[in-house]
Scaffold this motif. Structure first.
Motif, mmCIF file in Angstrom:
data_model
loop_
_atom_site.group_PDB
_atom_site.id
_atom_site.type_symbol
_atom_site.label_atom_id
_atom_site.label_comp_id
_atom_site.label_asym_id
_atom_site.label_seq_id
_atom_site.Cartn_x
_atom_site.Cartn_y
_atom_site.Cartn_z
ATOM 1 N N UNK A 6 -17.164 19.834 -30.708
ATOM 2 C CA UNK A 6 -16.642 20.535 -29.638
ATOM 3 C C UNK A 6 -17.276 21.764 -29.172
ATOM 4 N N UNK A 7 -17.015 22.545 -28.091
ATOM 5 C CA UNK A 7 -17.566 23.765 -27.614
ATOM 6 C C UNK A 7 -16.822 24.244 -26.786
ATOM 7 N N UNK A 8 -16.672 25.586 -26.675
ATOM 8 C CA UNK A 8 -15.772 26.329 -25.789
ATOM 9 C C UNK A 8 -15.853 26.098 -24.176
ATOM 10 N N UNK A 9 -17.097 25.446 -23.819
ATOM 11 C CA UNK A 9 -17.052 25.464 -22.532
ATOM 12 C C UNK A 9 -16.923 23.912 -22.107
ATOM 13 N N UNK A 10 -16.514 23.097 -22.998
ATOM 14 C CA UNK A 10 -16.400 21.706 -22.519
ATOM 15 C C UNK A 10 -14.826 21.289 -23.309
ATOM 16 N N UNK A 11 -14.162 20.673 -22.329
ATOM 17 C CA UNK A 11 -12.880 19.880 -22.844
ATOM 18 C C UNK A 11 -13.126 18.548 -23.299
ATOM 19 N N UNK A 12 -12.798 18.208 -24.532
ATOM 20 C CA UNK A 12 -13.087 16.924 -25.276
ATOM 21 C C UNK A 12 -11.847 16.179 -25.258
ATOM 22 N N UNK A 13 -12.037 14.841 -24.693
ATOM 23 C CA UNK A 13 -10.744 14.179 -24.317
ATOM 24 C C UNK A 13 -10.967 12.903 -25.320
ATOM 25 N N UNK A 14 -9.995 12.817 -26.379
ATOM 26 C CA UNK A 14 -10.149 11.777 -27.270
ATOM 27 C C UNK A 14 -9.076 10.453 -26.813
ATOM 28 N N UNK A 15 -9.576 9.327 -26.650
ATOM 29 C CA UNK A 15 -9.112 8.301 -26.039
ATOM 30 C C UNK A 15 -8.597 7.172 -27.232
ATOM 31 N N UNK A 16 -7.467 6.725 -27.280
ATOM 32 C CA UNK A 16 -7.163 5.914 -28.356
ATOM 33 C C UNK A 16 -6.874 4.584 -27.743
ATOM 34 N N UNK A 17 -7.260 3.404 -28.324
ATOM 35 C CA UNK A 17 -6.671 1.982 -27.651
ATOM 36 C C UNK A 17 -5.340 1.884 -27.547
ATOM 37 N N UNK A 18 -4.477 2.704 -28.106
ATOM 38 C CA UNK A 18 -2.985 2.357 -28.090
ATOM 39 C C UNK A 18 -2.410 3.597 -27.696
ATOM 40 N N UNK A 19 -1.026 3.628 -27.376
ATOM 41 C CA UNK A 19 -0.421 4.904 -27.342
ATOM 42 C C UNK A 19 -0.306 5.614 -28.436
ATOM 43 N N UNK A 20 -0.560 6.911 -28.321
ATOM 44 C CA UNK A 20 -0.524 8.051 -29.147
ATOM 45 C C UNK A 20 0.972 8.547 -29.524
ATOM 46 N N UNK A 21 1.374 8.443 -30.957
ATOM 47 C CA UNK A 21 2.652 9.046 -31.156
ATOM 48 C C UNK A 21 2.592 10.346 -31.596
ATOM 49 N N UNK A 22 1.561 10.889 -32.520
ATOM 50 C CA UNK A 22 1.378 12.076 -32.896
ATOM 51 C C UNK A 22 0.233 12.425 -33.323
ATOM 52 N N UNK A 23 -0.205 13.956 -32.776
ATOM 53 C CA UNK A 23 -1.584 14.433 -33.286
ATOM 54 C C UNK A 23 -1.537 15.533 -34.075
ATOM 55 N N UNK A 24 -2.269 15.596 -35.383
ATOM 56 C CA UNK A 24 -2.185 16.748 -36.146
ATOM 57 C C UNK A 24 -3.510 17.526 -36.428
#
Length: 309
Positions: A57-75
C-alpha cells in the motif's frame, strides 16, 4: 639524543591512538538505528517478501482487494490501515499516513461467504510498487463452515450462466397474454436449490418494461378471496437484471428447495412498469418441480470465462 627522539615518538603514538579512539566513539554516537525486516523474496519493490501473500500500500494509491465471492466481514488489525467495502466483493484500503519504506503495517482478514483469506500489509514508498488491484486467488483462501450460506453467489452465477446457455428441455409450461408469450425452458436442481430458466417473447411492437418479478405460492382455485392463501417467495439469486426488452428476454432465478401440496401452484409474475395491465403469469405445478433434472457439473467447464476471475 636517541632517548629524547624515542620519547617524542611514543607521545605522538599515544596521542594518535587516543584521537582514533575518540573518532570511533564519535562515529558510534552518530550512527542511527535502522530496522531491518527479514522477509524473503526477490521482488524489486520489496526484497524479502513473497508478494502473493502480501498486499503493498501507498498513501497515493487506493488498493482494491477483490474476492471471488461476496464479502461478509473485513478485519484490519491496526488503525494505520483505513478503508471500506465499496461493493459486494470489493474492499478498498489505504495507509492512514506516510510510513517507513518496507514497514510491516499490520494484517487484513477478508471473510467471504464460505472462505477467508489473510494477508500482511506492507507500506512501500514507491507508488508504482503498490497494489492498485489485488485479486484473491482460490489457493490463498481457507474454507470455513457457514450455516447461513449453502452455496456462494459466485457458484450460483456459474450454474445460472451454464443453464442460460443450454438448450430448452421443457415445452409444456407456457402462458400467453397481451401479445407476450412466457415459457419455462428448464428446471434444474443443484444441491439445495432449484434453478428455473424461463423466457419471454414480445409479439407486439411495444417494448416491455419490467417493473418487478414476483414468485408466489398460491392456490390453484381461488373460489373465495378470503380463503385463499398466498405465500410470497424471495429468489436467492437472479441472473438477468435487464429492466426492458423489445423481442425476447431470458432469465434464470434460484430458489431454495421447497415442497408444497398439489392444491398449490408456484407462480412467477412479471409485471410491466407502466399502468398498462400487462402482467405475465407462469404457473409451475408441483409435478414439474419434482421432475427437475440434476445439472451436469461438467457443463461448467464449457463456460467461455472463469467465474472466479
Amino acid at each position: 639524543m636517541k632517548r629524547i627522539v624515542l620519547a617524542v615518538m611514543g607521545l605522538v603514538a599515544l596521542s594518535a591512538g587516543a584521537n582514533a579512539q575518540e573518532n570511533t566513539e564519535a562515529k558510534k554516537d552518530s550512527v542511527k538505528v535502522r530496522y531491518i525486516y527479514t522477509m524473503q523474496t526477490d521482488d524489486n519493490c520489496m526484497p524479502g517478501i513473497e508478494r502473493n501473500h502480501v498486499i503493498f500500500i501507498n498513501e497515493n494509491v487506493t488498493t482494491h482487494v477483490i474476492m471471488p465471492e461476496n464479502i461478509k466481514l473485513v478485519d484490519m488489525s491496526t488503525d494505520k490501515i483505513v478503508g471500506n467495502q465499496c461493493a459486494d466483493n470489493i474492499v478498498r484500503i489505504k495507509p492512514s499516513a506516510r510510513m517507513r519504506d518496507h514497514e510491516l503495517v499490520g494484517t487484513i482478514t477478508v471473510i467471504g461467504e464460505r472462505h477467508l483469506a489473510q494477508y500482511d500489509v506492507v507500506y512501500t514508498a514507491g507508488p508504482a510498487c503498490a497494489n492498485s488491484i489485488y485479486r484473491i486467488q482460490l489457493d490463498e483462501m481457507k474454507r470455513y463452515k457457514n450455516p447461513d450460506v449453502l452455496m456462494p453467489e459466485s457458484e450460483m452465477a456459474a450454474y445460472a450462466w451454464a443453464i442460460y446457455g443450454s438448450q430448452p428441455n421443457y415445452n409444456n409450461i407456457h402462458y400467453t397474454a397481451n401479445g407476450i408469450r412466457a415459457v419455462v425452458n428448464n428446471i434444474y436442481t443443484v444441491n439445495d436449490y432449484y434453478f428455473i430458466d424461463y423466457s419471454l417473447y414480445n409479439r407486439t411492437k411495444i417494448k416491455y418494461d419490467i417493473d418487478e418479478v414476483r414468485i408466489k405460492l398460491t392456490d390453484k382455485k381461488e373460489a373465495k378471496a378470503t380463503n385463499s392463501q398466498t405465500i410470497e417467495l424471495t429468489p436467492t439469486y437472479s441472473l438477468n437484471s435487464a429492466h426492458s426488452f423489445k423481442k425476447a428476454y431470458r432469465n434464470v432465478i434460484v430458489l431454495p428447495k421447497l415442497t408444497f401440496p398439489d392444491e398449490k401452484v408456484l407462480r412467477i409474475e412479471i409485471a410491466e412498469r407502466q399502468i398498462s395491465g400487462r402482467v405475465i403469469y407462469i404457473p409451475i405445478e408441483y409435478e414439474d418441480i419434482l421432475n427437475a433434472d440434476g445439472f451436469d457439473k461438467g457443463l461448467l467447464r464449457r463456460l467461455p470465462f472463469n467465474i472466479n476471475r
